[in-house]
Write a protein that holds these residues in place. Structure first.
Motif, short mmCIF file in Angstrom:
data_model
loop_
_atom_site.label_atom_id
_atom_site.label_comp_id
_atom_site.label_asym_id
_atom_site.label_seq_id
_atom_site.Cartn_x
_atom_site.Cartn_y
_atom_site.Cartn_z
N ARG A 1 0.85 -1.20 0.00
CA ARG A 1 0.00 0.00 0.00
C ARG A 1 0.88 1.24 0.00
N TYR B 1 1.36 -15.70 -5.11
CA TYR B 1 2.00 -14.39 -4.98
C TYR B 1 2.57 -14.24 -3.58
N VAL C 1 3.69 -12.02 -1.18
CA VAL C 1 3.36 -10.59 -1.15
C VAL C 1 4.35 -9.75 -0.35
N TYR D 1 9.15 -10.65 -5.08
CA TYR D 1 10.04 -9.49 -5.20
C TYR D 1 11.51 -9.92 -5.23
#
Ligand code: PBG
Length: 328
Positions: free
Chosen positions: A208, A273, A275, A315
């Motif tokens: 976010r 995913y 995250v 990532y």
């Protein structure tokens, strides 16, 4: 000692262990989630995701080239518009000049088909209120009014050069709506990776910040309740019936039961995913010297693959690809 079964035999050397490993991570199964931001002239570090950046249109090209060289399978691109480009319906999301579509075009021009170029198809980065869809006067999110906007967005992403679109807004019917819009416009070869079982997770926290989210409140009326396992499978099966090419479970590490259920049941590739919160927790512990960073990263990815994920969004994709072959 009369012992016929000695499982330790196959653990005695590194070469033996590697010979019989049941799960392997290959760079080609990894996708790298990346951010392209409007109005910046140099890559901007993301504080809650150490080592990750918001990219300029130039630096995202360089990143895409690097991903290809390292053998990473794909990129999943998110856009961060200027604050003044946000509005109630997120119209910058389907603008040709919008940052996400510009990013897709730049990457496609740079690497062509050498990398799977996937775009996040969701309005939350582009709406002033930060919700993934159209908000009614009473504050609720209007499922059916949102679908045509997703279709416009997906179409603009296909036109910009995306190989794959990835609806992540958890509106019912989003896959069917997008599939139909793409097909009618002649993009029947553009694939849909559906965020099928996406849970209302605290582990999205760092993301976010990475996209400058304006959300107040939460997404619990559209993302799933973390308590629900069967519902994850139901969502995946529904998306397949609507035309999803790949179904995704998200987050990954705390939802491996759902990954395993979906993988055991469906006949399309399963993505998971890993995250932002999964990444940030491990990076923070490693920075404190409390955990062996590289071993923990590898173990986290192996666990996700072992549960049944074919494709892993992480990532760490670039780093792991560059290091592939390292000892587990
Ligand atoms: C929404 C979206 C989110 C993430 C990916 N797509 C955030 C949310 O649903 O609030 C989270 C990714 C991450 O945490 O790494 N478009």
């Amino acid at each position: 000692m009369d012992l016929l079964q000695r499982p330790r035999r196959l653990r005695s050397t590194k070469a033996l262990r590697e010979l019989v490993a049941e799960t392997r991570i290959s760079p080609s199964q990894l996708m790298y989630p990346a951010f392209v931001r409007a109005g910046i002239t140099a890559p901007e570090p993301i504080s809650a995701l150490p080592g990750q950046y918001q990219h300029t249109l130039d630096s995202i090209r360089a990143l895409a080239r690097e991903l290809v060289e390292a053998g990473v399978g794909g990129i999943d691109l998110f856009g961060v518009p200027l604050p003044e480009q946000k509005d109630a319906i997120g119209s910058n999301a389907w603008a040709e000049a919008g940052i996400l579509n510009q990013g897709i075009s730049a990457i496609r021009e740079e690497v062509g088909d050498a990398l799977v170029i996937c775009a996040d198809t969701c309005l939350d980065e582009f709406t002033s209120h930060g919700h993934c869809g159209v908000v009614r006067d009473d504050g609720t999110v209007d499922n059916d009014a949102t679908l045509p906007l997703y279709a416009k967005m997906a179409l603009s992403q296909a036109q910009a050069g995306a190989h794959m679109v990835s609806p992540s807004g958890m509106m019912d019917g989003q896959v069917r709506y997008i599939r139909q819009a793409l097909d009618v416009a002649g993009f029947s070869d553009v694939a849909i990776m559906a965020y099928s079982a996406k849970y209302a997770s605290a582990f999205f926290g760092p993301f976010r910040g990475a996209v400058g989210s304006t959300l107040k409140g939460n997404r619990r009326t559209y993302q799933q309740d973390p308590a629900n396992r069967k519902e994850g499978l139901r969502e995946a099966l529904l998306d397949i019936s609507e035309g999803a090419d790949i179904v995704m479970v998200k987050p990954a590490s705390h939802y491996l039961d759902v990954v395993a259920d979906v993988a055991a049941t469906v006949q399309v590739p399963v993505a998971a995913y890993q995250v932002s919160g999964e990444y940030a927790m491990l990076e923070a512990a490693a920075a404190k010297g409390w955990i062996d960073r590289e071993r923990a990263i590898q173990e986290s990815l192996i666990s996700i693959a072992r549960a049944g994920a074919d494709v892993i969004l992480t990532y760490w994709a670039l780093e792991v690809a560059k290091r592939s072959g390292v000892e587990r």
